[in-house]
Structure formats: C-alpha cells, structure tokens
Write a protein that holds these residues in place. Structure first.
Motif, PDB file in Angstrom:
ATOM      1  N   ILE A  52     -29.122   9.645  10.516  1.00 21.01           N
ATOM      2  CA  ILE A  52     -29.208   8.366   9.807  1.00 21.01           C
ATOM      3  C   ILE A  52     -27.900   8.045   9.077  1.00 21.01           C
ATOM      4  O   ILE A  52     -27.361   6.947   9.240  1.00 21.01           O
ATOM      5  CB  ILE A  52     -30.449   8.332   8.879  1.00 21.01           C
ATOM      6  CG1 ILE A  52     -31.700   8.403   9.756  1.00 21.01           C
ATOM      7  CG2 ILE A  52     -30.466   7.084   8.018  1.00 21.01           C
ATOM      8  CD1 ILE A  52     -32.991   8.583   9.010  1.00 21.01           C
ATOM      9  N   PRO A  53     -27.338   8.980   8.322  1.00 19.59           N
ATOM     10  CA  PRO A  53     -26.023   8.699   7.716  1.00 19.59           C
ATOM     11  C   PRO A  53     -24.956   8.350   8.760  1.00 19.59           C
ATOM     12  O   PRO A  53     -24.127   7.468   8.508  1.00 19.59           O
ATOM     13  CB  PRO A  53     -25.667  10.006   7.004  1.00 19.59           C
ATOM     14  CG  PRO A  53     -26.971  10.638   6.714  1.00 19.59           C
ATOM     15  CD  PRO A  53     -27.899  10.239   7.811  1.00 19.59           C
TER      16      PRO A  53
ATOM     17  N   TYR B  69     -32.381  11.631  -2.292  1.00 18.87           N
ATOM     18  CA  TYR B  69     -32.669  10.555  -1.343  1.00 18.87           C
ATOM     19  C   TYR B  69     -32.708   9.241  -2.116  1.00 18.87           C
ATOM     20  O   TYR B  69     -33.601   9.020  -2.934  1.00 18.87           O
ATOM     21  CB  TYR B  69     -34.002  10.824  -0.657  1.00 18.87           C
ATOM     22  CG  TYR B  69     -34.302   9.910   0.512  1.00 18.87           C
ATOM     23  CD1 TYR B  69     -33.849  10.209   1.792  1.00 18.87           C
ATOM     24  CD2 TYR B  69     -35.051   8.746   0.336  1.00 18.87           C
ATOM     25  CE1 TYR B  69     -34.129   9.385   2.869  1.00 18.87           C
ATOM     26  CE2 TYR B  69     -35.330   7.908   1.413  1.00 18.87           C
ATOM     27  CZ  TYR B  69     -34.879   8.234   2.673  1.00 18.87           C
ATOM     28  OH  TYR B  69     -35.159   7.413   3.738  1.00 18.87           O
TER      29      TYR B  69
ATOM     30  N   ARG C 255     -26.773  17.309  -1.835  1.00 23.78           N
ATOM     31  CA  ARG C 255     -26.247  16.325  -0.902  1.00 23.78           C
ATOM     32  C   ARG C 255     -27.007  15.011  -1.098  1.00 23.78           C
ATOM     33  O   ARG C 255     -28.188  15.031  -1.413  1.00 23.78           O
ATOM     34  CB  ARG C 255     -26.470  16.852   0.515  1.00 23.78           C
ATOM     35  CG  ARG C 255     -25.696  16.132   1.547  1.00 23.78           C
ATOM     36  CD  ARG C 255     -25.419  17.067   2.696  1.00 23.78           C
ATOM     37  NE  ARG C 255     -26.526  17.026   3.632  1.00 23.78           N
ATOM     38  CZ  ARG C 255     -26.543  17.753   4.751  1.00 23.78           C
ATOM     39  NH1 ARG C 255     -25.559  18.566   5.044  1.00 23.78           N
ATOM     40  NH2 ARG C 255     -27.556  17.675   5.575  1.00 23.78           N
ATOM     41  N   ILE C 256     -26.310  13.898  -0.881  1.00 24.35           N
ATOM     42  CA  ILE C 256     -26.968  12.592  -1.037  1.00 24.35           C
ATOM     43  C   ILE C 256     -27.284  11.992   0.326  1.00 24.35           C
ATOM     44  O   ILE C 256     -26.435  11.996   1.216  1.00 24.35           O
ATOM     45  CB  ILE C 256     -26.060  11.602  -1.795  1.00 24.35           C
ATOM     46  CG1 ILE C 256     -25.786  12.108  -3.205  1.00 24.35           C
ATOM     47  CG2 ILE C 256     -26.688  10.217  -1.857  1.00 24.35           C
ATOM     48  CD1 ILE C 256     -24.997  11.134  -4.049  1.00 24.35           C
ATOM     49  N   ASN C 257     -28.483  11.499   0.486  1.00 22.18           N
ATOM     50  CA  ASN C 257     -28.814  10.704   1.668  1.00 22.18           C
ATOM     51  C   ASN C 257     -29.295   9.337   1.226  1.00 22.18           C
ATOM     52  O   ASN C 257     -30.041   9.229   0.252  1.00 22.18           O
ATOM     53  CB  ASN C 257     -29.931  11.370   2.468  1.00 22.18           C
ATOM     54  CG  ASN C 257     -29.421  12.511   3.308  1.00 22.18           C
ATOM     55  OD1 ASN C 257     -28.879  13.473   2.783  1.00 22.18           O
ATOM     56  ND2 ASN C 257     -29.576  12.393   4.600  1.00 22.18           N
ATOM     57  N   ARG C 258     -28.875   8.319   1.966  1.00 22.60           N
ATOM     58  CA  ARG C 258     -29.338   6.972   1.650  1.00 22.60           C
ATOM     59  C   ARG C 258     -30.520   6.631   2.528  1.00 22.60           C
ATOM     60  O   ARG C 258     -30.544   6.980   3.705  1.00 22.60           O
ATOM     61  CB  ARG C 258     -28.211   5.970   1.915  1.00 22.60           C
ATOM     62  CG  ARG C 258     -27.236   5.850   0.770  1.00 22.60           C
ATOM     63  CD  ARG C 258     -26.250   4.742   1.033  1.00 22.60           C
ATOM     64  NE  ARG C 258     -25.483   5.000   2.237  1.00 22.60           N
ATOM     65  CZ  ARG C 258     -25.181   4.077   3.133  1.00 22.60           C
ATOM     66  NH1 ARG C 258     -25.593   2.841   2.982  1.00 22.60           N
ATOM     67  NH2 ARG C 258     -24.466   4.373   4.180  1.00 22.60           N
TER      68      ARG C 258
ATOM     69  N   MET D 201     -28.283  14.647  10.214  1.00 25.03           N
ATOM     70  CA  MET D 201     -27.507  13.606   9.549  1.00 25.03           C
ATOM     71  C   MET D 201     -27.377  12.362  10.429  1.00 25.03           C
ATOM     72  O   MET D 201     -26.461  11.562  10.259  1.00 25.03           O
ATOM     73  CB  MET D 201     -26.126  14.135   9.157  1.00 25.03           C
ATOM     74  CG  MET D 201     -26.181  15.268   8.140  1.00 25.03           C
ATOM     75  SD  MET D 201     -27.176  14.880   6.681  1.00 25.03           S
ATOM     76  CE  MET D 201     -25.938  14.134   5.638  1.00 25.03           C
TER      77      MET D 201
ATOM     78  N   GLN E 246     -25.538   4.881   9.708  1.00 31.09           N
ATOM     79  CA  GLN E 246     -25.155   3.996   8.598  1.00 31.09           C
ATOM     80  C   GLN E 246     -23.640   3.822   8.553  1.00 31.09           C
ATOM     81  O   GLN E 246     -23.139   2.708   8.358  1.00 31.09           O
ATOM     82  CB  GLN E 246     -25.660   4.577   7.272  1.00 31.09           C
ATOM     83  CG  GLN E 246     -27.149   4.360   7.069  1.00 31.09           C
ATOM     84  CD  GLN E 246     -27.728   5.178   5.927  1.00 31.09           C
ATOM     85  OE1 GLN E 246     -27.206   6.232   5.573  1.00 31.09           O
ATOM     86  NE2 GLN E 246     -28.820   4.694   5.360  1.00 31.09           N
TER      87      GLN E 246
END
Ligand SMILES: Cc1cc2nc3c(=O)[nH]c(=O)nc-3n(C[C@H](O)[C@H](O)[C@H](O)COP(=O)(O)O)c2cc1C
Ligand code: FES
Lengths: 621, 163
Positions: free
Chosen positions: B22-23, A259, A298-301, B20, B26
């Motif tokens: 929020i992504p 995150y 996994r990447i979340n911003r 997912m 975005q």
C-alpha cells in the motif's frame, strides 16, 4: 545550533540532566507568542498569522523561538487562537490585520488588546486567560494537557514539560510485570470504541505464545465529526510514541506500527518527525536509554476506508491487502499481524499511558466513575455554540458538557438529541441530559462511547434523515465480505429512502427492526453488528417522527423534501420578485408592491425561493 | 511514457516487501498523480504477485485513482456535521452542474471531485478544500462562484504528459 542536536542519551540520568538544562534556559524573549496550527485554525489562516509574528519578532531582533506553532487548543469555534506569555493572554479570531496591534500593544508594550479577548455572550464579561473562559473551566486535561502549549515539532518542548520521564522511570525501575499490573490497576479502558481493559489486553498479548510480538497504534479515526486522535497526533505526537514504547516494554515487543488515516497529512508529518527525533536521542531504536531494550516504530498511512479502523481489517491493511475484517473468535492478541501476537490500541489510549506511570495508577483510578476511569476527549460538534475539542472526567453529565462547556444549542434553538459513538452509535434524547457519560451508561442508553464524537442536534434536525445518513455511510463503507452487512444495509437504506421521500408504508418500522436483529446476529465484524444502532436508537426515542413521515407524510423538522410546504409571509415579503424570477416551476405569482404567493399545486418543493429570498420571507410550514 | 526507474526505486525504498504494497502504491500515485496500468503491471511483475492483487487494493481503498486527475483538486466534506449543514445538497449540485461523478474528473479536466467523510474541521462546516485551501461555511452559491472561478489551463496536462 542548540546544545540538543546530536545528543544521544545513554542512560535515564542523561535525559534528566537534559531536562534540567532545558528548564534553566532563559525564555527566548520577554514575551512569547503561540499560534495554533490545528486544522480548524489553519483553515482560517493561522499559518499566515504565525509568519507575520515571526517576521515582526525578527525585525526587533528576537530569537526565532519567540513565536511558536502549537497544536490544537480545542476552542476551534474561536480560531485562530493566539496566546501570549507570560500572562497566558488568549486572543481569539485573530486575523492577519490584528497581528500588528498584538505585536505593538501586547508583545512590545505589555498591554492587553481588549477587543480580541473572548467575550461571554451572556454577561459580556471579557476573559483574559483560558482559565476564565467557561469552555475551558469545567475541563480536566490529561491527554490534552500540553496540546496548545508545546511545539509538536520540537522534542525539547516535550521533554521540558516532563516528556519521556515515564519511559525512563519504567525502563530503569520497573519490570514488565510491574508495568502490566500498574496499567491494570489504573482501570484504563480502550478509547477507540470498545472500552476493553487495556491492562488485560496487554497481558494476553504478553502471555500469548509466538514471536515476534507487535504493538500497533490505531490512528485511523474514521468517525466523521471526530478529530480527537488527530489533534493528539498533530499536537503532541511524542506522547503517543512514549506510550507505545512503554507498552512494548510491558508486552515484550520490538516492532511497532502507527496506522494513520490518509486524510491526516499533518499528523503523519509530525509523527514522522517525532519518530526521527526520538531515534536521534536514543529514545527509540536499539538499546533505548542504554537499558538494553530495543523497539522501533514504522508509520503506515491508511487508504481511505472506514472499516480499516477495525482491528483485523487494520492488520490486513498493514499486510498490504484490502482491509477486510475476519471473524472475531480468533483473537488478534494471539493471531494478529502476520499471524503473530499483536496488541492494538487507540491513539488516546496510548497517550494516557505516560501520565499513568508518572502519577501512579491510584491517581488515575481516582478520576472518573466506578467502571470508567480517567478522562475522555470528545469532539463537541454540530449545532452547538462552542464547537471544539474538550477533555472531561468520565461521569460528567451530558448537560454539563453540552450546556456548560458547549454553551448550548446554536441560535437559541431547542435541543433535540446528541449523537455519540460515531456512525454506529446512537442518538440520545433530551430526557437523558443528566445521564453521566461513561462507557456503560452510554451503552445502556442504546448508544456508545465510541471514540468520542458528540454531535449536537437541534429541533431542526430530522432524526429519520440522520438514521438514513448513517445507514448510507455504513453501506458505502461496508467491505462487502459478509452478506448480512452488504445486502442488509442496502435494504435498510431503501426503506429509509422511501420513508424520507414520503413513500413509507405501515410495517416499514417492523421490517427495519427485523433486519436490525439479523445484522446484529449474523454480520461478521463489529461494523455490521452495530450498523443498525442509528436506526434502532432513533426508532426507540423518536418513533413519533417516523410515524409522522410514514402515516401523515409530514417531516416535523421540515428537512425532508416534499414532506413540508413553502409559504411566503405576507408581513415580511417586500415584493422584490427574486423568488418569482428564480422559481423553476413558475409557481410564484405577484406584482410590484404586492406580497407574492406560491401556488401549492405547481410547487415542486425545491426550496429555491427560500434560498433566494433576501428577507427571510419564505417559510417552511 | 512511464519510466522503469520510478517503480524500481519505489520497490527498493521498501526492500521489495509485499507488506508495504500500500505505501508503494501511495508513493507511485504521489509521483504520477494516479495509478497507470502499465506501471501497476510493472510493479506486480517486480513483486511477483498477480496484477489482480494490486487491482483489488487499488479499488478497495478510496484514495487510489486509476485515471489522471484534473487540474484542480476539489474535496468536499460530507461528514456528519457538514451533512447536517447542507453538504449533501452541495455535493449533488456540483455533480449536476459540472457533470462529474464522486471520485471522478470533469469532462474538461478542470477538477477532480472527491467527497470525503470529515476533514476534522467541523467548526467550519460545511467545508470545501480546493487545492489545499480551505473554504468554510460554504453554500451552493459560494461553491459555484469558487468553482467557476478556477482557471483552466491549456488542455496540455494529461497526467504528466508535456512537462
Ligand atoms: C468499523 C470499525 C471502525 C473502527 N474505527 C476505529 C478507529 O477509527 N479508531 C480506533 O481507535 N478504533 C476503531 N475501532 C475499534 C478498533 O477495532 C479497536 O477496538 C481499537 O482500536 C482498540 O483500541 P483500544 O482498546 O485502545 O480502544 C473501530 C471498530 C470498528 C468495528
Ligand atoms: S463533518 Fe465536515 S469537517 Fe467534520
């Protein structure tokens, strides 16, 4: 083009063979140059510097790898930083016009460009290498060991300096239980703020019933004035990933999340690339290194909310909801993301894991103090001579950090205090400069370690205003779910506003203290529970400043507008008339060649005269 | 104006997984510059969740915007170090001089103004970022100069309008 591409390791030995091969490769050129592309250096134009070096090298037919982009060196104050190898020659404040000279003299000619070396302000001695600079001398770098040395976009660089060796060793020779006990024995504590023992957290998560289990990296780094995690993610992303894979193996997890704070696009880019490379090499994904263990990340911003750094809020955000924390009695190691056992650690915590497994828990536990082991990365900022990123063993004193490494207070001013622990940390005054910095000592002093921001403040900083700033920050960032935090902070801010505007009343301090007690006892999450810390610690150590504001209507640091006066120095005034012309209240009088005077009755204390005066003749009294 | 395919494609990118969200939002914002109501509606329908859920997310996180952005993006750091070095007064000055709210856009659409907490370049405080370019050690005067120098294009650029 490199042998490396399309290589997938199917056994730990493959990795070692690859490493040997990398190390045997001849250097790209007789002399190579590394340019820092950390945030500070980039902001000062280091990308352009890098491009110019690449271009110059290309023209003489050197390989592309002869110029390298590297992560933050830490010495942001002196950026852009350029290092030439061999010889480790460190050039500072390198600008575009300097490139040609460095190229001609050092890279082609092997001579040092003296004027770009670091000069000690006291002794005027010039330092050739980082090891000769006081800023670096007292540091001990474990997490930052390879920052500024390797190209964060090349997995080969990380492997060449020993990367993924800990992972290979773990998977090939250790059971999860052995990893857990090794991390427990090391004494590693969480670097994200709380200082919770990492090994214990991992074990609770492993033992918690429920599948799947999740492993999460907290890269939200919301504390203003802090950029430790950012520099690690940007400068050495593989170290974080390697730590996470090892943790996942110990815990029994197959899915991880990173995150990352929204304001850190470069960190996201480098992490994404690193994840893709690790997958390609068979270090991440199915059947890692042919050992049968699988794990992916996994990447979340983040979305730009400070509270999302809090563990339960972060998990809510990962589930696609607003980041509102929940009560702490339900532990996330048992009921975390999607109600499954989840283990959250900070970026720096994860980055400490590979060195611990490489060198052994005994090695790590020998560094630091009785209950705080290893090193800590701090961002040393504020009114300090050497702003930057440092890593020191736990237990080093504040004085050593601020004066020996930091070079003391800027402009020769007197030191007033240092704020540690982020917005809900505290301010530590000069009388405790010799306190050793570790988790427990900082807490004892009414502050905390937090994630590692250290903001140095001089005599010119008003501590009431500092408390007001942090209270405002936390009020803005309060998620609004629980009443004590949502309403309490607004009330505290109203009182602090009143005090800094010269309208404080006797009893205000008692009122603040009462509300602080309420917040600590009744708020839902740690944001609210600790939100009164800045106020409480400044009242504890700087009570006389509060009293001066409230009783005498005076700001001793001369920061709070209206609580000090402006006067024009007769000696310095050159009667240029600028202040008179710009004064919106027409409070300045004076004629040609006669020093000007401010009519205190008319003056609104706006400060325009001070800003406009070219001769520093306007004084705050 | 909005094309269905964009929302569709974004949803597919994340296998329609609500976690997912929020992504997805975005990505939508990256593509359009802001979150337009009709696209949010479409996204909510597609994910089979109430629009209020998306609205809650959009208003909770400060990086989401529900109105088109200006021609330029001005970010001012008001983190601790920048604050100590006077960023508060600069922020106040910008809001007054350009009639712009924090998180809003100037009436003439010249720039969107976003004060943020620390951009991690504290060595350069106070810091302002205009369209990705960093300005270090700014003051009220230098900020005014920089912002007044921003070119204002034809008032065509309403969101993605006339491209
Ligand atoms: C309001 C608030 C903000 C926080 N922000 C962060 C953060 O930005 N980064 C971080 O690593 N931990 C942050 N924490 C601490 C996390 O909740 C958590 O304790 C930590 O990530 C656990 O990792 P560690 O054990 O490795 O320290 C925050 C806590 C609170 C209450
Ligand atoms: S506080 Fe402004 S860059 Fe850190």
């Amino acid at each position: 083009m490199t042998v490396a591409t399309c290589k997938r390791f199917s056994a730990p030995a493959d990795l070692e063979r690859f490493r040997d091969e990398l190390r045997r490769r001849p250097p790209a050129a007789a002399r190579t140059v590394r340019v820092c592309i950390g945030t500070g250096c980039t902001a000062r134009g280091s990308h352009k510097v890098y491009e110019l070096f690449t271009q110059a090298l290309k023209e003489v037919g050197a390989k592309a790898e002869a110029a390298k982009c590297v992560g933050c060196h830490g010495f942001c104050e002196r950026g852009p930083i350029v290092v030439v190898q061999p010889g480790d020659i460190l050039y500072q404040r390198v600008e575009e016009p300097d490139v040609a000279e460095i190229f001609r003299e050092t890279i082609m000619g092997g001579r040092v460009v003296e004027r770009l070396l670091y000069e000690d302000p006291a002794t005027k001695a010039r330092a050739r290498t980082s090891a000769e600079i006081p800023f670096y001398k007292a540091q001990q770098r474990i997490v930052l060991a390879h920052n500024g040395e390797i190209d964060p976009k090349r997995i080969e660089d990380y492997v060449a300096v020993g990367g993924y060796a800990a992972l290979a060793k773990t998977l090939a020779t250790m059971t999860p239980e052995e990893v857990l006990s090794e991390v427990e024995k090391s004494g590693l504590r969480g670097r994200g703020g709380g200082g919770f023992p990492t090994g214990r957290k991992w074990r609770s998560c492993r033992e918690a019933p429920g599948e799947p289990k999740y492993v999460i990296c907290n890269g939200d780094e919301g504390d203003p004035g802090a950029f430790m995690d950012r520099s690690v993610m940007e400068g050495n992303p593989h170290s974080v990933i390697e730590g996470m894979i090892i943790g996942a193996y110990a815990i029994g997890s197959h899915q991880g999340y990173l995150y990352v704070r929204n304001e850190y696009p470069l960190a996201v880019e480098h992490l994404k690339l690193a994840i893709a490379q690790a997958r390609e090499f068979g270090l991440l994904g199915e059947d890692i290194l042919g050992t049968g263990f699988s794990f992916d990340i996994r990447i979340n911003r983040g979305g730009g909310a400070f509270v999302c750094g809090e563990s339960t809020a972060l998990m809510a955000s990962l589930e696609g909801r607003p980041g509102e924390p929940r009560a702490k009695y339900v532990h996330t190691v048992e009921h975390g993301l999607w109600d499954k056992p989840s283990n959250l650690n900070n970026v720096e915590t994860w980055a400490n894991v590979p060195p611990i497994l490489n060198n052994g828990s005994g090695w790590f536990a020998a560094i630091g103090t009785a209950k705080s082991k290893g090193t800590k990365v701090f961002s040393l900022v504020g009114e300090v001579v050497n702003t930057g990123l440092i890593e020191v063993p736990m237990g080093m004193t504040l004085r050593q950090i601020i004066f020996d490494i930091g070079g003391g207070v800027k402009g020769g001013k007197a030191f007033k205090g240092v704020q540690t622990g982020g917005p809900s940390g505290g301010c530590i005054p000069a009388q405790f400069l010799d306190a050793p910095v570790d988790f427990d000592e900082l807490t004892r002093l009414g502050s905390m370690m937090g994630s590692g921001g250290m903001i140095v403040m001089s005599e010119d900083t008003c501590m009431v205003n500092v408390a007001r700033y942090f209270t405002h920050f936390l009020m803005d960032e309060s998620c609004g779910k629980c009443t004590p935090c949502r309403e309490g902070l607004a009330q505290m801010l109203a009182i602090l506003d009143r005090i800094t505007h010269g309208e404080g009343q006797p009893g205000d301090i008692d009122q603040l203290q009462k509300m602080a007690g309420l917040l600590e006892g009744a708020a839902l999450c740690a944001l609210g529970k600790t939100a009164a810390n800045p106020v409480m610690s400044t009242i504890r150590y700087f009570r006389q400043e509060y009293d001066a504001h409230i009783i005498e209507k005076r700001c001793p640091a001369k920061q709070c507008r209206g609580l000090f006066r402006y006067e024009i120095s007769v000696e310095r005034c050159k009667a240029c008339g600028l202040c008179r012309k710009h004064c919106p209240a027409e409070a300045v009088s004076g004629a040609k060649k006669t020093p000007h005077v401010i009519d205190q009755q008319k003056c609104t204390r706006c400060g325009t005269c001070l800003e406009k005066c070219p001769f520093d003749a306007v004084l705050k009294v | 104006m909005a094309d269905e395919t964009l929302v569709e494609e974004i949803v597919r990118r994340y296998d329609g997984e609500i976690g997912m969200l929020i992504p997805m939002m975005q990505d939508l914002q990256t593509a359009c510059g802001y979150l337009a109501v009709d696209q949010l509606k479409r996204l909510a329908e597609r994910l089979e969740v109430p629009l209020s859920r998306l609205y809650a997310v959009a208003t909770f996180y400060s990086s989401f915007r529900l109105a088109p952005k200006g021609q330029h993006e001005v970010t001012l750091c008001v983190g601790t170090v920048c604050h100590l070095k006077g960023a508060g007064a600069i922020s106040e000055m910008i809001r007054e001089a350009f009639k712009v709210e924090a998180g809003g856009t100037t009436p003439d659409g010249l720039f969107s103004f976003q004060p943020v907490n620390c951009v991690g370049a504290c060595a350069l405080a106070p810091v302002m970022i205009v369209d990705g370019k960093y300005y270090d050690g700014v003051s009220k005067d230098s900020v005014l100069k920089i912002l007044h120098g921003l070119p204002l294009a034809e008032p065509a650029a309403k969101g993605e309008g006339n491209k």
